[in-house]
Design an enzyme around this catalytic site. Structure first.
Site, PDB file in Angstrom:
ATOM      1  N   HIS A   8       0.855  -1.185   0.000  1.00 13.38           N
ATOM      2  CA  HIS A   8       0.000   0.000   0.000  1.00 13.38           C
ATOM      3  C   HIS A   8       0.895   1.240   0.000  1.00 13.38           C
ATOM      4  O   HIS A   8       2.083   1.164   0.330  1.00 13.38           O
ATOM      5  CB  HIS A   8      -0.920  -0.006   1.216  1.00 13.38           C
ATOM      6  CG  HIS A   8      -2.048  -0.977   1.091  1.00 13.38           C
ATOM      7  ND1 HIS A   8      -2.617  -1.599   2.170  1.00 13.38           N
ATOM      8  CD2 HIS A   8      -2.720  -1.438   0.006  1.00 13.38           C
ATOM      9  CE1 HIS A   8      -3.600  -2.394   1.757  1.00 13.38           C
ATOM     10  NE2 HIS A   8      -3.668  -2.319   0.445  1.00 13.38           N
ATOM     11  N   LYS A  12       5.135   1.567   0.705  1.00  9.94           N
ATOM     12  CA  LYS A  12       6.043   1.449  -0.440  1.00  9.94           C
ATOM     13  C   LYS A  12       7.509   1.717  -0.068  1.00  9.94           C
ATOM     14  O   LYS A  12       8.390   0.969  -0.495  1.00  9.94           O
ATOM     15  CB  LYS A  12       5.579   2.326  -1.591  1.00  9.94           C
ATOM     16  CG  LYS A  12       4.316   1.775  -2.260  1.00  9.94           C
ATOM     17  CD  LYS A  12       3.948   2.537  -3.499  1.00  9.94           C
ATOM     18  CE  LYS A  12       2.548   2.210  -4.006  1.00  9.94           C
ATOM     19  NZ  LYS A  12       2.115   0.842  -3.965  1.00  9.94           N
ATOM     20  N   GLY A  35       1.827  -2.302 -10.162  1.00  9.96           N
ATOM     21  CA  GLY A  35       2.495  -1.299 -10.980  1.00  9.96           C
ATOM     22  C   GLY A  35       3.472  -0.366 -10.300  1.00  9.96           C
ATOM     23  O   GLY A  35       4.671  -0.384 -10.587  1.00  9.96           O
ATOM     24  N   THR A  37       4.472  -0.160  -7.119  1.00  8.10           N
ATOM     25  CA  THR A  37       5.409  -0.860  -6.242  1.00  8.10           C
ATOM     26  C   THR A  37       6.540  -1.462  -7.063  1.00  8.10           C
ATOM     27  O   THR A  37       7.718  -1.318  -6.725  1.00  8.10           O
ATOM     28  CB  THR A  37       4.685  -1.957  -5.436  1.00  8.10           C
ATOM     29  OG1 THR A  37       3.662  -1.357  -4.642  1.00  8.10           O
ATOM     30  CG2 THR A  37       5.649  -2.719  -4.547  1.00  8.10           C
ATOM     31  N   SER A  54      -1.714  -1.178 -11.282  1.00 12.60           N
ATOM     32  CA  SER A  54      -1.747  -0.702  -9.911  1.00 12.60           C
ATOM     33  C   SER A  54      -2.817  -1.487  -9.148  1.00 12.60           C
ATOM     34  O   SER A  54      -3.816  -1.909  -9.737  1.00 12.60           O
ATOM     35  CB  SER A  54      -2.074   0.786  -9.913  1.00 12.60           C
ATOM     36  OG  SER A  54      -2.214   1.269  -8.610  1.00 12.60           O
ATOM     37  N   GLY A  55      -2.614  -1.679  -7.845  1.00  9.31           N
ATOM     38  CA  GLY A  55      -3.565  -2.451  -7.044  1.00  9.31           C
ATOM     39  C   GLY A  55      -5.015  -2.037  -7.214  1.00  9.31           C
ATOM     40  O   GLY A  55      -5.870  -2.865  -7.538  1.00  9.31           O
ATOM     41  N   ASP A  60      -3.982  -6.306  -7.917  1.00 11.65           N
ATOM     42  CA  ASP A  60      -4.148  -7.341  -6.883  1.00 11.65           C
ATOM     43  C   ASP A  60      -4.880  -8.548  -7.462  1.00 11.65           C
ATOM     44  O   ASP A  60      -4.532  -9.703  -7.187  1.00 11.65           O
ATOM     45  CB  ASP A  60      -4.939  -6.801  -5.687  1.00 11.65           C
ATOM     46  CG  ASP A  60      -4.247  -5.649  -4.982  1.00 11.65           C
ATOM     47  OD1 ASP A  60      -3.014  -5.549  -5.072  1.00 11.65           O
ATOM     48  OD2 ASP A  60      -4.955  -4.854  -4.338  1.00 11.65           O
ATOM     49  N   ASP A  80      -1.224  -1.452   4.759  1.00 12.41           N
ATOM     50  CA  ASP A  80      -1.343  -0.338   5.694  1.00 12.41           C
ATOM     51  C   ASP A  80      -2.599  -0.592   6.522  1.00 12.41           C
ATOM     52  O   ASP A  80      -3.709  -0.316   6.064  1.00 12.41           O
ATOM     53  CB  ASP A  80      -1.447   0.982   4.933  1.00 12.41           C
ATOM     54  CG  ASP A  80      -1.602   2.177   5.856  1.00 12.41           C
ATOM     55  OD1 ASP A  80      -1.674   1.986   7.091  1.00 12.41           O
ATOM     56  OD2 ASP A  80      -1.650   3.303   5.339  1.00 12.41           O
ATOM     57  N   HIS A  87      -9.992  -0.450  -2.492  1.00 16.20           N
ATOM     58  CA  HIS A  87     -10.059  -1.772  -3.125  1.00 16.20           C
ATOM     59  C   HIS A  87      -9.912  -2.891  -2.084  1.00 16.20           C
ATOM     60  O   HIS A  87      -9.413  -3.966  -2.391  1.00 16.20           O
ATOM     61  CB  HIS A  87      -8.994  -1.882  -4.221  1.00 16.20           C
ATOM     62  CG  HIS A  87      -7.583  -1.751  -3.715  1.00 16.20           C
ATOM     63  ND1 HIS A  87      -7.106  -0.608  -3.145  1.00 16.20           N
ATOM     64  CD2 HIS A  87      -6.563  -2.636  -3.699  1.00 16.20           C
ATOM     65  CE1 HIS A  87      -5.843  -0.789  -2.789  1.00 16.20           C
ATOM     66  NE2 HIS A  87      -5.496  -2.014  -3.107  1.00 16.20           N
ATOM     67  N   ASP A  90     -10.666  -6.489  -2.961  1.00 17.21           N
ATOM     68  CA  ASP A  90      -9.620  -7.148  -3.751  1.00 17.21           C
ATOM     69  C   ASP A  90      -8.497  -7.649  -2.850  1.00 17.21           C
ATOM     70  O   ASP A  90      -7.952  -8.736  -3.058  1.00 17.21           O
ATOM     71  CB  ASP A  90      -9.027  -6.185  -4.792  1.00 17.21           C
ATOM     72  CG  ASP A  90     -10.043  -5.725  -5.815  1.00 17.21           C
ATOM     73  OD1 ASP A  90     -11.101  -6.374  -5.941  1.00 17.21           O
ATOM     74  OD2 ASP A  90      -9.773  -4.717  -6.487  1.00 17.21           O
ATOM     75  N   ARG A  96      -7.407 -14.365   0.867  1.00 18.77           N
ATOM     76  CA  ARG A  96      -8.186 -15.608   0.875  1.00 18.77           C
ATOM     77  C   ARG A  96      -7.598 -16.620  -0.101  1.00 18.77           C
ATOM     78  O   ARG A  96      -7.442 -17.803   0.224  1.00 18.77           O
ATOM     79  CB  ARG A  96      -9.645 -15.314   0.523  1.00 18.77           C
ATOM     80  CG  ARG A  96     -10.527 -16.541   0.510  1.00 18.77           C
ATOM     81  CD  ARG A  96     -11.965 -16.184   0.074  1.00 18.77           C
ATOM     82  NE  ARG A  96     -12.664 -17.375  -0.296  1.00 18.77           N
ATOM     83  CZ  ARG A  96     -12.549 -18.012  -1.456  1.00 18.77           C
ATOM     84  NH1 ARG A  96     -11.736 -17.557  -2.381  1.00 18.77           N
ATOM     85  NH2 ARG A  96     -13.233 -19.107  -1.707  1.00 18.77           N
TER      86      ARG A  96
END
Length: 140
Positions: A8, A12, A35, A37, A54-55, A60, A80, A87, A90, A96
């Site tokens: 997050h 980073k 992306g 990260t 990107s997440g 994700d 975080d 998101h 996600d 999970r």
């Protein structure tokens, strides 16, 4: 091994420090990241990293898809926990899937270090053994 690196926004800088500190270990493996990260890790370390979106834009979920196909061996996701994420569903789905497919998952720096040190010492053979047994069943 195939390793996913996700963080997050507020985490980073920490994942970049982790990648820098463990660069010799990470360089021996196939790396994937969301992306921004991934780009920050590439810029800081020169490591080869396959970047997804990107997440919040689906990165994700792209990594989750690899987990569901047994194409990911380890996930480091520095979350975080003090900031709500748009998101979050996600994120929960990725966690999970890691549990469902028995993929080692670190969500904080302490666990990430344990996993990377274990990987370096050859202590993480479970998935390889399982994959070998699945592809080479023994008929008794």
């Amino acid at each position: 091994m195939k390793i996913a690196l996700i963080a997050h926004d507020r985490q980073k800088p920490l994942i970049v420090k982790l990648a820098t500190a463990y660069q010799p270990i990470l360089a021996q493996h196939e790396l994937f990241a969301t992306g921004t990260t991934g780009q920050k890790i590439i810029d800081a370390t020169g490591l080869s990293v396959k970047r997804f979106k990107s997440g919040p834009l689906g990165g994700d979920q792209q990594i989750g898809a690899l987990i569901s196909e047994n194409k990911m061996d380890l996930v480091i996701f520095l979350r975080d926990p003090l900031t709500a994420q748009p998101h979050e569903p996600d994120v929960n789905a990725l966690i999970r899937l890691s549990d469902v497919y028995e993929v080692p998952l670190a969500t904080n720096i302490g666990t990430a270090e344990v996993l990377l040190r274990g990987l370096d010492q050859g202590l993480m053979a479970f998935r390889e053994v399982v994959h070998d047994q699945d592809s080479n069943p023994i008929n008794l």
